[in-house]
Motif scaffolding. Sequence first.
Motif, short mmCIF file in Angstrom:
data_model
loop_
_atom_site.label_atom_id
_atom_site.label_comp_id
_atom_site.label_asym_id
_atom_site.label_seq_id
_atom_site.Cartn_x
_atom_site.Cartn_y
_atom_site.Cartn_z
N SER A 41 0.81 -1.22 0.00
CA SER A 41 0.00 0.00 0.00
C SER A 41 0.84 1.27 0.00
O SER A 41 0.33 2.35 -0.28
N SER A 42 2.13 1.13 0.31
CA SER A 42 2.98 2.32 0.44
C SER A 42 3.96 2.52 -0.70
O SER A 42 4.44 3.63 -0.92
N LEU A 43 4.27 1.44 -1.42
CA LEU A 43 5.28 1.52 -2.47
C LEU A 43 4.65 1.23 -3.83
O LEU A 43 3.67 0.49 -3.93
N ASN A 44 5.22 1.82 -4.85
CA ASN A 44 4.71 1.65 -6.21
C ASN A 44 5.29 0.37 -6.81
O ASN A 44 6.45 0.35 -7.25
N LEU A 45 4.48 -0.69 -6.86
CA LEU A 45 4.95 -2.00 -7.27
C LEU A 45 4.11 -2.55 -8.41
O LEU A 45 2.95 -2.19 -8.58
N ARG A 46 4.70 -3.45 -9.18
CA ARG A 46 3.94 -4.23 -10.16
C ARG A 46 4.39 -5.69 -10.05
O ARG A 46 5.54 -5.98 -9.71
N GLU A 47 3.47 -6.60 -10.35
CA GLU A 47 3.82 -8.02 -10.26
C GLU A 47 4.59 -8.44 -11.51
O GLU A 47 4.21 -8.12 -12.64
N ASP A 48 5.67 -9.17 -11.29
CA ASP A 48 6.44 -9.77 -12.37
C ASP A 48 5.84 -11.16 -12.62
O ASP A 48 5.75 -11.97 -11.70
N LEU A 49 5.46 -11.45 -13.86
CA LEU A 49 4.70 -12.66 -14.17
C LEU A 49 5.55 -13.79 -14.75
O LEU A 49 5.00 -14.78 -15.25
N LYS A 50 6.86 -13.67 -14.66
CA LYS A 50 7.73 -14.70 -15.24
C LYS A 50 7.48 -16.07 -14.62
O LYS A 50 7.55 -17.10 -15.30
N CYS A 51 7.17 -16.11 -13.34
CA CYS A 51 6.97 -17.40 -12.67
C CYS A 51 5.50 -17.73 -12.48
O CYS A 51 5.16 -18.58 -11.64
N SER A 52 4.62 -17.12 -13.25
CA SER A 52 3.18 -17.33 -13.04
C SER A 52 2.76 -18.77 -13.31
O SER A 52 1.73 -19.22 -12.81
N ASP A 53 3.56 -19.52 -14.09
CA ASP A 53 3.20 -20.91 -14.37
C ASP A 53 3.33 -21.80 -13.14
O ASP A 53 2.73 -22.89 -13.10
N ILE A 54 4.09 -21.36 -12.14
CA ILE A 54 4.17 -22.13 -10.89
C ILE A 54 3.73 -21.26 -9.71
O ILE A 54 4.25 -21.42 -8.60
N ARG A 55 2.79 -20.37 -9.98
CA ARG A 55 2.27 -19.56 -8.88
C ARG A 55 1.78 -20.46 -7.75
O ARG A 55 1.97 -20.16 -6.58
N ASP A 56 1.12 -21.55 -8.11
CA ASP A 56 0.80 -22.60 -7.15
C ASP A 56 1.83 -23.70 -7.32
O ASP A 56 1.94 -24.31 -8.40
N ILE A 57 2.61 -23.96 -6.28
CA ILE A 57 3.78 -24.83 -6.37
C ILE A 57 3.39 -26.29 -6.12
O ILE A 57 2.84 -26.61 -5.06
N PRO A 58 3.67 -27.21 -7.06
CA PRO A 58 3.31 -28.62 -6.87
C PRO A 58 4.44 -29.42 -6.22
O PRO A 58 5.62 -29.13 -6.42
N ASP A 59 4.05 -30.44 -5.45
CA ASP A 59 5.05 -31.36 -4.94
C ASP A 59 5.28 -32.48 -5.96
O ASP A 59 4.76 -32.43 -7.09
N LEU A 60 6.02 -33.50 -5.59
CA LEU A 60 6.36 -34.57 -6.51
C LEU A 60 5.15 -35.39 -6.94
O LEU A 60 5.17 -36.05 -7.98
N GLN A 61 4.08 -35.35 -6.15
CA GLN A 61 2.86 -36.07 -6.48
C GLN A 61 1.82 -35.18 -7.16
O GLN A 61 0.73 -35.64 -7.50
N GLY A 62 2.14 -33.91 -7.35
CA GLY A 62 1.23 -33.00 -8.01
C GLY A 62 0.32 -32.22 -7.08
O GLY A 62 -0.46 -31.38 -7.55
N SER A 63 0.41 -32.46 -5.78
CA SER A 63 -0.39 -31.70 -4.83
C SER A 63 0.21 -30.30 -4.64
O SER A 63 1.43 -30.13 -4.70
N ILE A 64 -0.64 -29.31 -4.40
CA ILE A 64 -0.17 -27.93 -4.21
C ILE A 64 0.35 -27.78 -2.79
O ILE A 64 -0.37 -28.00 -1.82
N VAL A 65 1.61 -27.40 -2.68
CA VAL A 65 2.26 -27.25 -1.36
C VAL A 65 2.92 -25.88 -1.21
O VAL A 65 3.83 -25.72 -0.39
#
Length: 262
Positions: A41-65
């Motif tokens: 809320s205080s700083l002028n920021l923008r989201e970098d979307l380079k890692c958007s494909d793993i925004r939700d991180i999967p474990d070795l079995q595919g569950s989101i962890v």
Amino acid sequence: MSEDTVRHLADVLDSRPPVNNVEVFQYLLGVRECAWEMVHSSLNLREDLKCSDIRDIPDLQGSIVGNIHTYTGERIDWIVRSWIGRPETGFTNIHLTCWVNNEIDVPHLGFALGTAPDVFCYVDFLPRYDPPASFDHLNAYLEPMNEIWIELRRNPRYKTFNPVHLYTRGVLSPIAICGLLPFADFKAVVEPVMLKYVEQWVKLVKQARPIPPAERLALKRRDEIVRRTIVEKDPANVLADRMLGVPMRERLVRILYAGERE
């Protein structure tokens, strides 16, 4: 915990039986989000979307962890807002790491919470120069937090986590808060202090004046070395290897030091 800890975090976790920490994890995530709101809320920021494909991180079995978001912006080079873990069995790791750019010399902000299964907590203003040779830098940016740090260290409910890893310990500033303690003690004595650190850091960034262009390249090079070394050499990476596998952990490490960005 009855005393300060001088062990690897993975060893602490392995020595304890599994504990359902879902409620504590949700609470700690809320604390991180409170800190994030101060920053966002205080700083002028923008989201970098380079890692958007793993925004939700999967474990070795595919569950989101886990989950990861990265940002950049005015006066800010790289921010990582993330978590990984399995709160239902005890281990979680929650981050809000903020690296300023080389236009200003304000310290970086390190902020982390987690469970192992007691509460791990870390907040620090990472100096941009060699501390013993940089009195003015420490006096301007770290000294205002010194009495708060001393008061917390004198509180018997605060228990310090002392990293075994030499480099990790060497990165900590003189006002670093790094603890491992029961949830009730964290909530009572550490949480308010951590949020004071974030509030002060935001003020420092907003009030910062540009440094001379001739000083910026050396500052940038130092920042990049420290940022990359911290995450590549972190002994706790073994916990991510177990959960995510080495290739995914290696990619997350690259994202943490901004090796992947738009």
